[in-house]
Design an enzyme around this catalytic site. Structure first.
Site, PDB file in Angstrom:
ATOM      1  N   GLU A 174      38.497  47.052  28.217  1.00 39.91           N
ATOM      2  CA  GLU A 174      39.335  46.720  29.360  1.00 39.91           C
ATOM      3  C   GLU A 174      39.920  47.978  30.001  1.00 39.91           C
ATOM      4  O   GLU A 174      39.938  48.120  31.224  1.00 39.91           O
ATOM      5  CB  GLU A 174      40.433  45.741  28.926  1.00 39.91           C
ATOM      6  CG  GLU A 174      39.838  44.362  28.610  1.00 39.91           C
ATOM      7  CD  GLU A 174      40.823  43.364  28.013  1.00 39.91           C
ATOM      8  OE1 GLU A 174      40.592  42.155  28.176  1.00 39.91           O
ATOM      9  OE2 GLU A 174      41.807  43.771  27.389  1.00 39.91           O
ATOM     10  N   ASP A 312      48.606  41.018  12.037  1.00 38.97           N
ATOM     11  CA  ASP A 312      47.834  42.244  11.817  1.00 38.97           C
ATOM     12  C   ASP A 312      48.233  43.010  10.566  1.00 38.97           C
ATOM     13  O   ASP A 312      47.550  43.957  10.184  1.00 38.97           O
ATOM     14  CB  ASP A 312      48.002  43.181  13.028  1.00 38.97           C
ATOM     15  CG  ASP A 312      47.239  42.695  14.237  1.00 38.97           C
ATOM     16  OD1 ASP A 312      46.446  41.748  14.086  1.00 38.97           O
ATOM     17  OD2 ASP A 312      47.433  43.251  15.328  1.00 38.97           O
TER      18      ASP A 312
END
Lengths: 443, 443
Positions: A174, A312
């Site tokens: 991105e 995470d």
């Protein structure tokens, strides 16, 4: 005394847990170092001048002001005691450490960048995890074009106009796509001495394709779309050196290449929050190479059903000697947050443990640029306009707060129509203006 | 060779000059240290979490992309040579100093804060001139409430909840009013241990009333409106000391008071850009106490009709041994910028000098809070809703760029309806999160 749940981290996982505990009769303490929830999936748009930081961040106290059962505390966790069931916080201000007892602890502190043993690369190649990271990367990208415009030495100019992104996961893809658009579209008419479209944008990936979490056919499409934006993808390229003048790349065949570049962005790896280490150490366990603590299939710390960790910062055991293959994305953390909250509710109701955590993958989307995106939704592969439109809708939907949704929608609409980027400010200045009028510059 | 106009400063004055020179057949170089035009009159709303910085700033290259006659250069002016007609710029990047020759120079570099010989107060009591200033003041205000919430010592808590604003000009009045609203309204339900409405907000003014540039009756009304927002105004109060724990105030009667406060904001004085000193020195003249250079009634440096200076960095001689009494506001700079551009056009057309600069005062508005404002428009005194609505319209009208206007209008509407402030983020963190996951905090 009601049951006290301490949640560490106001990211996707922690916030999902707090929300799911609404009217559960618990007393919740939410601890975070920052006073806002950050919508990290759009952070790259702050780094590339499409959005401002305030538009993708929501103050935690504002989000939870109607929740009288929730107390927000700003501070860092400095230690924890599994026997005493308490965490110690270093709060903002002058006050000494505060001990916060819990009946249930939900740890959801996320992750930062990992430089694979080369922490000295961090100032040279910042990663993209915080608002400050995004503003610093934006400053570097925009300053590079300015420095190229101001320079008449062809070699230095070329190095200013070379952008290296390390790592071709969603963030790297991105970012690279956005820098391509900045160079070819946004800044097209902004300069007089340079042609921004001559910028080289290199996306380096150690694996053999971009977006390895996606179907290989989508990786190929993403690579094609990146090419159309002027991004050169180099797969099988491991970065073996970073300095102020560029990067050194070790190719698959063992040879090395030198790339002269003044802007390098790191999107190659994550390192779990140090809280994972505290949890593991308190329980006599170790973290893995990425700093993650291992939790059971029920997200609980082995032997401590009252301590859950997610997102995470954890690996989730599959109950058969392995770990669940979970991607490091927001939906995983959110589903885990809700799972942890449900476990608390179940315990309070005196019910037994539920089924193990299972991730329901609703799909995966990555946008590359204007009308360009790839994605998989329930096994269906998408690319081009449908994927792009789906990406826009999903991100607007999950963004916190109606106001931010409206503001982001307006920025996107204006950017789409005008090919502009309204938020491309260089802040902070490298030599921060003190406002003192002492330096004879302008502005 | 076309006539080359070098404009220093992309603020209100410089940008007005550049805009007025459209299709004048000149070649324009606009030099600024920053890459954006900042709408300073709304900066206090960034400092108080109502708007984000990106919403009141517009990239200069974007504003001028259709003007092929304009080159934007980012850099600081390090010296100038009136005989050779050239300025020397230190540009961004690696390049050495660049000499930029001019046929006409328009200097519009503005002003910063002045601490009246106490520069050591600056880190303790930041002023509000740059985006960085605003974000730092926002951080301090919001952190003070957080630290008060985290502290259980009554004395420390009271000091965290005391806010001192030094100087009751428009910026000081607007800031104090906004902090009052934050305490009484925005944060009303955000905390669990403190009542934000118990905050003390002190507005200190050395003169005998607030808003001395306004009619005394409006000053009285402003003071009343401030009182309703919980702001205590102390006039005749000169700050004689600032330290990390508070301020010392010398009263009109010579006595001193000590105010324990952890948040002090400076809105008491300005110091012209160092460019004024360079100009004065190059012409064998001196600057005044506020660092301003004196220009003639035609805004030109004495003996140098090709060098004009304007805005907060100059005093304008009235041609009769005195100086024009010009307030340090955007309309003065804008009118002067257009005047300077017209002088260039006149010279290029071979016409003689025009009439001296004359400021047309269209009015003066200051907002204090929700539905509260005071103003004078063409001799008509306004207060309450009409002044407030007028203030909103004028500021939206002058804000650069349609997108920013729409975004600001939405933020204001949402804030008005919800009593909220969407952009109240604490950034940068005092101990900036590196994103490395090394520290065991959350988020």
């Amino acid at each position: 005394m009601s049951h006290r749940v301490v949640v560490i981290g106001g990211g996707f996982g922690g916030l999902a847990a707090v929300r799911r505990l609404k009217r559960a009769g618990t007393e919740i303490v939410l601890i975070d170092r920052r006073n806002f929830h950050l919508f990290q999936p759009l952070l790259y748009q702050v780094a590339t001048g499409s959005l401002t930081a305030g538009e993708i961040a929501s103050p935690l106290r504002g989000l939870l002001k109607r929740r009288r059962d929730v107390t927000v505390m700003l501070g860092s966790v400095t230690s924890l005691d599994l026997e005493a069931r308490a965490v110690v916080i270093d709060p903002v201000g002058d006050r000494d450490a505060v001990t916060v007892p819990y009946d249930t602890l939900i740890a959801a502190a996320g992750a930062g960048h990992a430089y694979f043993g080369h922490d000295e690369w961090e100032p040279l190649a910042p990663g993209l995890k915080t608002v400050e990271d995004a503003i610093e990367i934006r400053r570097r990208i925009l300053t590079a074009f300015e420095a190229a415009e101001a320079d008449d030495d062809p070699e230095r100019r070329a190095a200013w106009l070379t952008f290296v992104i390390v790592g071709a996961g969603p963030t790297g893809v991105e970012l690279a796509g956005q820098i391509g658009e900045i160079a070819r579209d946004t800044l097209r008419r902004d300069f007089r001495s340079i042609d921004p479209a001559s910028a080289r944008i290199l996306l380096l990936e150690g694996d053999d394709r971009v977006l390895t979490a996606f179907d290989p056919r989508l990786s190929a499409r993403a690579e094609r779309a990146l090419g159309q934006l002027g991004v050169s993808v180099q797969v099988g390229a491991l970065v073996s050196g970073v300095d102020a003048r560029g990067v050194t790349v070790t190719r698959g065949d063992g040879g090395t290449d030198r790339i002269a570049a003044r802007t390098v962005v790191w999107a190659a790896g994550v390192q779990a929050s140090g809280l994972a280490r505290l949890l593991a150490a308190a329980n006599g366990a170790e973290t893995d190479r990425a700093g993650r603590v291992t939790v059971g299939p029920d997200l609980a710390l082995p032997g401590h059903p009252e301590v859950m960790a997610l997102g995470d910062m954890v690996r989730v055991a599959d109950g058969a000697g392995g770990v669940l293959p979970l991607p490091g994305v927001a939906p995983v953390a959110m589903q885990q947050g809700r799972y942890a909250a449900d476990a608390v509710r179940r315990r309070l109701a005196g019910r037994g443990p539920g089924p193990p955590f299972r991730y329901r993958d609703k799909g995966n989307l990555a946008t590359i640029g204007r009308l360009r995106a790839v994605g998989e939704i329930k096994g269906l592969r998408l690319s081009g306009f449908p994927a792009w439109a789906g990406w826009l809708l999903v991100h607007l939907f999950y963004l916190s707060g109606l106001q931010n949704r409206v503001l982001v929608m307006i920025r996107w609409t204006v950017s789409f129509v005008t090919h502009g980027r309204g938020a491309r400010l260089i802040t902070p200045a490298e030599d921060p203006p003190t406002g003192r009028g002492g330096s004879p510059g302008a502005g």
